[in-house]
Enzyme design. Structure first.
Site: not given
Length: 236
Positions: A138, A134
């Site tokens: 990002k 994740y």
């Protein structure tokens, strides 16, 4: 009033941003994964909806086709995101890239990042092998936002850290303010006096310094090339 697209508008920050913008008189097109997830489908709140699973490349292409039928958006808020593998890479970075490439270029682009991007990796082999975290995705979407700011003088491009907020993804124990979590996005989409006008990394309407890789033009170029190889779609 502005014509605005919000992805991932079924719940959480996307829904909150869409509601606030619609209540302020803007024309909102909301994105949902399936027709039954379109919020308030039986009301006249929205100017329209686009439907598609952003974890699927062909479905994402079709979302772009549907969205382009509304014309050129004044702003696009790339809100959709997930922490669930294996959808993390497709939803968090591939879909924003594909939509950015295929939509009529809007006046403003806003991408949802996270403070966790600072722990992301610049190893783009993780993109090709779908082993990214994740945090990686990002970092990459923050880099995408800065690449747009460098490339398109007629389109502003920003990334936003909404904080750790109590949404379905953030969890009920998240400590940050849910209202402040979406207001930077709505402000960036509509305010005429945002400064800096483009290329900002924002948290609660204040700029912060992102991971140094996001501002590295060489890394931006390598990321865009990797995304083009994965999707067969070129940004410019």
């Amino acid at each position: 009033m502005a014509l605005i697209l919000v992805t991932g508008a079924s719940t959480g920050l996307g829904l909150a941003a869409a509601i606030e913008l619609a209540d302020d008189g803007h024309d909102l097109v909301v994105h949902a994964r399936t027709p039954d997830r379109v919020p308030g489908a039986d009301t006249a709140r929205w100017a329209g909806a686009v439907i598609g699973d952003l974890s699927d490349l062909e479905a994402t292409r079709d979302v772009a086709r549907q969205a382009n039928e509304f014309g050129r958006f004044d702003a696009v808020i790339h809100n959709a995101g997930t922490m669930r593998s294996p959808a993390t890479v497709p939803v968090n970075i591939v879909a924003p890239y594909v939509l950015t490439a295929l939509l009529h270029k809007p006046g403003r682009l806003i991408y949802l990042s996270s403070s966790m991007h600072r722990g992301g990796s610049v190893d783009l082999d993780r993109l090709a092998s779908a082993t990214a975290t994740y945090s990686d995705t990002k970092l990459w979407v923050t880099t995408l936002s800065r690449a747009g700011a460098h490339r398109w003088p007629d389109t502003t491009s920003h990334a936003v850290d909404p904080g750790w907020v109590p949404t379905r993804m953030g969890g009920s124990a998240a400590p940050d303010d849910l209202v402040e979590g979406h207001r930077t996005q709505t402000w960036l989409a509509t305010d005429p006096d945002v400064r800096p006008a483009t290329g900002g990394y924002w948290h609660h309407r204040r700029t912060q310094s992102p991971h140094s890789a996001a501002t590295d033009v060489d890394f931006q170029t390598r990321l865009l090339a990797a995304l083009a190889r994965r999707t067969g779609i070129h940004l410019d």
